[in-house]
Design an enzyme around this catalytic site. Structure first.
Site, mmCIF file in Angstrom:
data_model
loop_
_atom_site.group_PDB
_atom_site.id
_atom_site.type_symbol
_atom_site.label_atom_id
_atom_site.label_comp_id
_atom_site.label_asym_id
_atom_site.label_seq_id
_atom_site.Cartn_x
_atom_site.Cartn_y
_atom_site.Cartn_z
ATOM 1 N N TYR A 1 -2.612 -1.283 10.270
ATOM 2 C CA TYR A 1 -2.788 -1.600 9.012
ATOM 3 C C TYR A 1 -1.529 -1.131 8.189
ATOM 4 O O TYR A 1 -0.844 -1.857 7.233
ATOM 5 C CB TYR A 1 -3.975 -1.089 8.164
ATOM 6 C CG TYR A 1 -4.116 -1.130 6.456
ATOM 7 C CD1 TYR A 1 -4.616 -2.108 6.130
ATOM 8 C CD2 TYR A 1 -3.799 0.023 5.793
ATOM 9 C CE1 TYR A 1 -4.799 -2.451 4.607
ATOM 10 C CE2 TYR A 1 -3.701 -0.171 4.482
ATOM 11 C CZ TYR A 1 -4.334 -1.182 3.799
ATOM 12 O OH TYR A 1 -4.501 -1.370 2.427
ATOM 13 N N SER B 1 0.874 -1.143 -0.129
ATOM 14 C CA SER B 1 -0.060 0.009 -0.112
ATOM 15 C C SER B 1 0.949 1.345 -0.022
ATOM 16 O O SER B 1 2.120 1.028 0.445
ATOM 17 C CB SER B 1 -0.740 -0.116 1.255
ATOM 18 O OG SER B 1 -1.492 1.261 1.244
#
Length: 285
Positions: A191, A178
């Protein structure tokens, strides 16, 4: 040039893990636009989180490029059936593998089921992810922190380990990192931390597996419009999701899928240990 939705979007929230069909606008996974050219002819792919979002877009693209697909997902049965329908419409075989990737036995089981059905694994896509938003460290429950690592990192390790004996030289592992691995959002602390770990794991594993002829890469999406967003973020965050990117909007899953195709294909035969950003213009370093 395709015209994709631009925020503000309708404020909306769903229970975790979210259903793609209930999102407004509905994410574009390439159902009516992706055109294949045989780049993955007769390959076998196992895709986690393949029921919706990026996973669905990758499954559709892979199938239209000629691959048979195993889709691992939690319990989003209707979304998974819809993805399988698109795969089969492309003339390819598809099996659905529901269950919790946070468990060791399930990780081993989905690899075994894929190999039992198709005989091998040519492409492993570790795409499934869990996230929750919190404004302070104190708000993050210990069990939620552990779950985030179990789903995002430990499952990836277990799946790679289980799949490798069934992967021949020329195979490809693709992990979904990400933009948060470079520019961590403080409200997505757990996350973002896992996404940095995925990038690091990928770079190390690529070096470890090079002598076996197996390539390992990661993709670092920016804000992509998927069920994960409407099931884990506030209505205000959803309304303006992706608006701060240079392109002024979130990406659609179909816009991410082509880089997975490249990394899975023989055209990417000298690409390993790399991280590819699909970020709407936000740089990654």
């Amino acid at each position: 040039m395709n015209s994709y939705p631009v925020p503000p979007f309708k404020p909306q929230q769903q229970p975790i893990p979210g259903e793609q069909s209930k999102m407004e606008p509905c994410p574009d996974c390439g159902e009516n636009s992706y055109r294949g050219s045989g780049r993955l002819a007769n390959k076998i792919a196992l895709i986690t989180g393949g029921d919706s979002g990026i996973g669905r877009a990758v499954a559709i693209a892979f199938a239209r490029e000629g691959a048979d697909i195993a889709i691992a997902y939690l319990d989003e049965h209707e979304d998974a059936k819809e993805t399988a329908r698109w795969v089969e419409d492309a003339g390819r075989q598809c099996i659905l593998l529901p269950g919790d990737l946070a468990t060791l036995t399930h990780c081993a089981g989905i690899v075994n089921d894929t190999v039992t059905k198709f005989g091998r694994i040519d492409i492993l896509v570790n795409n499934a992810a869990f996230q929750m938003t919190h404004e302070t460290l104190e708000e993050i429950p210990d069990q939620e922190w552990l779950k985030t690592f179990d789903v995002n990192v430990t499952a990836m390790f277990r799946l790679c380990k289980a799949a490798l004996p069934n992967m021949a030289p020329g195979s490809s592992i693709i992990n979904t990192s990400s933009v948060n691995s470079d520019a961590p959002s403080p409200s997505l602390l757990a996350y973002a931390t896992t996404k940095g770990a995925i990038a690091n794991f990928t770079a190390g594993l690529a070096q470890m597996l090079g002598k076996r002829g197996i390539r390992v890469n990661s993709v670092a999406p920016g804000p992509i419009w998927t069920p994960l967003i409407v099931s884990t973020m506030s209505e205000e965050s959803v309304k303006n999701f992706g608006s701060t990117t240079p392109l002024g909007r979130p990406g659609q899953p179909v816009e991410v899928a082509p880089i997975y195709v490249l990394l899975a294909s023989d055209e990417g035969s000298y690409i390993s240990g790399e991280r590819y950003g699909v970020t709407g213009g936000k740089p990654i370093l």
